[in-house]
Design an enzyme around this catalytic site. Structure first.
Site: not given
Lengths: 544, 404
Positions: B171-173
């Site tokens: 998700l952070c990507t």
């Protein structure tokens, strides 16, 4: 985001219909498919299964050659004949029913026996992209093999017989730019970096970064920097063996940031760098199979008739010898890796631009070559050259052998046959059986067991024994295979035909699109054990 | 063969081929189940369908076509989900052949056939309760076919690790450091859609307006980060999780499955034991091998499965996450119940809204707080199996160690 979003492209009906396959061979593969014309000889169950898997994805057109009238037996094994069609020409009915599958495909038929057509109008067969024949008797097989070999038209002879099947591809020369290898190491050039890459990688100072930045540098950077350090203390050599790679990993690990307690942080980019040691720091070389292509007679000795593949290969060869300093044009793709967007994209651009530079040089050479050869200088587009350069490390060339060679005892690989007959694991025994069946058919004009006559067993044994002795092979150890073949009585089992139909259709697609590597050259399927084997029964090989 | 009753699951790429093959091989009693309707993108391989059939039931059109082309063959269509039927329906078949693209449906069917097995007083399998399952799958130029003799050979759950893990992006990507066009598409799909709610409904991958919106937003995001390679085709592929498919591979795999049904029905030779892989990218490659039965398979081993955990301090949420993520379970949305002092208690269930609300607080409770002990039994219900799976808890640390 001040500017309005781009408009969605309108999708054509055709690209919607073919969506699932366009994702595999692309629009250029599809257009090659749409401009081909396939000839099928004999609309048997196997024959129409092959065409089914070609009409559905949308070949340009097909022509069926078949002089038979439909029997009840035909209908039981062929989906593209219906019950009302008994007595009608098999070529006509199967053409009609196959055409229903895809209105974009054109199809026609010749309701004439193949032997007649071969005799009266042999040039007829020269109109096609690929010719496929199902269950062709030996005499016609040999004649057609010679004819199509001379005309340089790919030919596939296939048969479905009881629980066994085979397909034999006859291709003089087939060149492939897009082989679509399942796995491929990235082309990073860390051992022999180009100047722009050196500058890009050396400008990064990892020691001055805070943790957040440090963990968002693409792994290529620490890997390269550690490699420089290694090389400076190892006479410029790369880590070679397992032990040295382990030592190199330890060197790489020293770059990982420490927290206040002196414990190493977890940095995903460094983890990726450690894993990449296995594949990303090997010496960059021209792979052997590509070297062979670049050293091929057709590459070195271009003529005014040379195909674009060889002209581009020669241009790449000259590039390797000159600007490339021994290396192929850069592939120009960067695998995804943990990094922030800006740093990743910047590095990606470095690779992309270098690849574009390489392919421009190659294309200049291509144009020079075209000019020298007297071919139009736009015969090969810049996009063609770009595609060629991108796939330069995975090119393929297949040189096949003529089917009729297998009927010359000097040209057939008798030791392979002898091994096959003795080795119960090998499917070569079925090649021997098929040759025996053909010999039997030529002599008695029916298939062994076709009419339930048990004398056929002894006769088939005789045919096979004669063949084996001509090849100088010992006799069969057991009669099991003979009895099995007799039991089939020449009947076609639909699921075996359907299996081969799918396989052969895809081989045709490979030949037409110039993508993926075709079989070289004899494929055998054994439905009893669900095994397959690919053999080349001629005594000289041609694949690399 | 005329009396052999075959069930074909799926009337898509493999299903059309299977029906044709079985009918031509002489099978006359065939049922086919498929819940889908015909789409334009099916026509490059699902050869029983024509342009005029778009929108009609796959099962019904396919059955009608086969029945009209092949006299004497009676294909009965079911425009249904496999979950709409119970074992009374499935019991009538001699062989089940699956041509599915859904792993969940395959696992459900496998679970159903295993739950129908009966054992005599000595614990011996009653052969009459066994229905073989022949299963095929394709992706591009790769495929596989297998024969499952429920209770005897490896089942779908025994070999769960053969399914490739679904590609997911952290998700952070997606949110912070997009690099690929796929990251941009996922961003629009997972974050921007919910925020802007452009059509006031969830994403429908078959609605071109939805795909257009996602394409345009993803392109904006790609431009913002200078990301190359976004195309409409890619957007569709990511949003709908499209698996490439060609007629030829479907033909090969369905033919292999049909030959196996033929072997099972006629005993003409031994069936495939038990798994074949196929790939025709480079030449034609096949490999047959015996996939091994897992001695403690949660579905076919007939043994209660033990769930090992350090101690009772694990939260229910973590346990459920493990059931979804561990390659041994790969569940989708498991519901968990238990029995405490003879009373059934639902610990968590996501599929029924009212129960979900009532049990949501349990997610953050530990096993200890929920009153579970080493030896407690947990009953797990999930869409991957028609039956409840029993897991027996086993704490690997003794209580002394816990108090340490």
């Amino acid at each position: 985001m001040a500017s309005p979003g781009p408009k969605s492209p309108e999708q054509s009906e055709k690209s919607k219909k073919y969506d699932r396959q366009l994702r595999l061979w692309g629009d250029h593969g599809q257009s090659a498919l749409e401009s081909c014309h396939i000839c099928l000889i004999n609309a048997t169950g196997l024959g129409t299964e092959i065409l089914k898997s070609l009409v559905l994805p949308g070949i340009g057109g097909f022509t069926i050659v078949d002089g038979k009238k439909i029997t009840e037996e035909d209908i039981g094994a062929n989906f593209f004949l219906d019950i009302d069609s008994i007595g009608k020409p098999r070529a006509q009915v199967s053409t009609q029913l196959l055409l229903e599958l895809n209105p974009e495909v054109k199809g026609d038929y010749v309701d004439e026996p193949i032997e007649q057509l071969l005799q009266n109008n042999p040039n007829f067969f020269k109109n096609f992209t690929v010719v496929v024949a199902a269950s062709l008797p030996e005499r016609m097989l040999i004649a057609l093999s010679d004819l199509l070999w001379e005309a340089d038209i790919p030919f596939i002879a296939t048969r479905s017989y009881g629980l066994i099947g085979s397909a034999r591809l006859q291709i003089k020369e087939h060149t492939i730019i897009e082989t679509h290898p399942d796995t491929q190491n990235p082309d990073l050039r860390l051992d022999q970096p180009f100047p722009v890459l050196v500058k890009h990688l050396e400008d990064v100072d990892l020691t001055k970064m805070d943790l957040k930045d440090h963990t968002h540098v693409p792994y290529v950077v620490p890997l390269y920097q550690a490699l420089q350090e290694w090389k400076s203390s190892h006479n410029g050599d790369l880590p070679k063996n397992y032990k040295e790679k382990e030592e190199f990993r330890n060197l790489l690990r020293k770059g990982i940031k420490m927290n206040e307690d002196g414990v190493q942080e977890y940095e995903e980019n460094f983890e990726e760098a450690l894993k990449a040691v296995n594949f990303a720091i090997a010496p960059t070389v021209v792979p052997n199979n590509v070297k062979e292509i670049l050293n091929d007679y057709n590459c070195i000795n271009l003529t005014s008739k040379s195909k674009p593949f060889w002209i581009m290969a020669k241009a790449v060869r000259d590039f390797v010898d000159n600007e490339g300093e021994g290396l192929l044009p850069l592939r120009g793709s960067l695998p995804d890796m943990t990094a922030d967007s800006q740093r990743y994209i910047a590095l990606q651009q470095v690779y992309l631009q270098e690849a574009a530079r390489c392919s421009e040089i190659v294309h200049r050479r291509v144009r020079q070559l075209l000019h020298q050869l007297g071919q139009p200088v736009d015969a090969i587009s810049e996009a063609d050259t770009k595609l060629f350069c991108k796939h330069a490390s995975s090119l393929g060339v297949v040189r096949g052998r003529k089917i009729s060679d297998e009927y010359d005892t000097k040209l057939i690989n008798t030791s392979l046959l002898a091994q096959g007959v003795e080795n119960s694991e090998s499917l070569i025994i079925y090649y021997v059986m098929f040759r025996g069946i053909d010999r039997f058919y030529a002599e008695y004009n029916h298939y062994p067991g076709e009419f339930g006559d048990e004398h056929d067993i002894v006769k088939l044994k005789g045919s096979i024994a004669k063949l084996l002795s001509e090849w100088g092979c010992g006799p069969l150890a057991k009669d099991d295979y003979i009895h099995e073949i007799y039991r089939y009585g020449g009947a076609e089992l639909h699921s075996v035909s359907a299996f081969l139909g799918g396989c052969v259709a895809h081989e045709v697609i490979k030949l037409v699109t110039g993508q993926y590597k075709p079989v070289n050259n004899t494929f055998i399927y054994d439905a009893i054990t669900t095994n397959t084997e690919t053999i080349d029964i001629t005594n000289l090989h041609g694949i690399f | 063969m005329g009396s052999c009753n075959i069930l074909v699951i799926g009337a898509g790429g493999l299903g059309c081929e299977l029906l044709k093959n079985l009918a031509l091989m002489g099978f006359q009693k065939i049922h086919v189940i498929d819940m889908d309707v015909i789409d334009l993108s099916n026509l490059n391989r699902q050869f029983l369908f024509r342009r005029a059939d778009i929108g009609s039931s796959k099962a019904e059109v396919a059955a009608k076509f086969i029945n009209s082309r092949i006299p004497g063959c009676n294909v009965v269509p079911h425009f249904k989900k496999i979950q709409d039927y119970d074992e009374d329906f499935y019991r009538q078949f001699h062989v089940v052949v699956c041509g599915l693209d859904s792993i969940v449906a395959r696992r459900w069917m496998n679970g159903m056939l295993i739950s129908m097995l009966q054992y005599d007083d000595d614990g011996e399998l009653e052969q009459t309760s066994l229905i073989p399952m022949v299963d095929g799958g394709t992706e591009g130029f790769k495929g596989n076919a297998r024969v499952i003799l429920p209770g005897i050979s490896a089942c779908v759950e025994c070999t769960l690790d053969l399914f490739p893990p679904q590609v997911t992006y952290p998700l952070c990507t997606i949110a912070n450091t997009p690099r690929l066009p796929e990251h941009c598409i996922e961003y629009v799909k997972m974050i921007q859609w919910n925020k802007e709610n452009p059509f006031e409904c969830p994403i429908d991958g078959d609605d071109p307006n939805h795909i257009n919106w996602i394409y345009e937003k993803a392109q904006e995001r790609a431009n913002q980060f200078n990301i190359l390679g976004l195309s409409y085709r890619l957007v569709q592929g990511v949003v709908k999780n499209i698996i490439p498919a060609v007629a030829s591979t479907n033909a090969v795999i369905a033919a292999t499955c049909t030959t196996e049904v033929f072997k099972l029905a006629t005993s003409c030779c031994l069936p495939l034991n038990n798994y074949m892989v196929f790939n025709d990218v480079d030449g034609i490659y096949t490999y047959s091998y015996e996939a091994e039965k897992k001695p403690d398979c949660i579905v076919c081993s007939n043994k209660p499965k033990t769930y090992f955990v350090d101690n009772g301090s694990i939260k229910l949420k973590q346990f459920i996450e493990d059931l979804c993520e561990s390659k041994d379970y790969q569940m989708k949305n498991p519901g968990v119940t238990t029995s405490i002092d003879g009373k059934n208690r639902t610990l968590y269930m996501s599929l029924v809204k009212s129960i979900e609300e009532k049990t949501r607080d349990n997610l953050n409770k530990t096993f200890d707080e929920l009153g579970l002990k080493s030896g407690s039994q947990l009953f797990i219900a999930d869409v991957t199996n028609p039956n409840t799976i029993i897991l027996e808890l086993k704490y690997t640390q003794t209580s002394e160690m816990v108090t340490d």
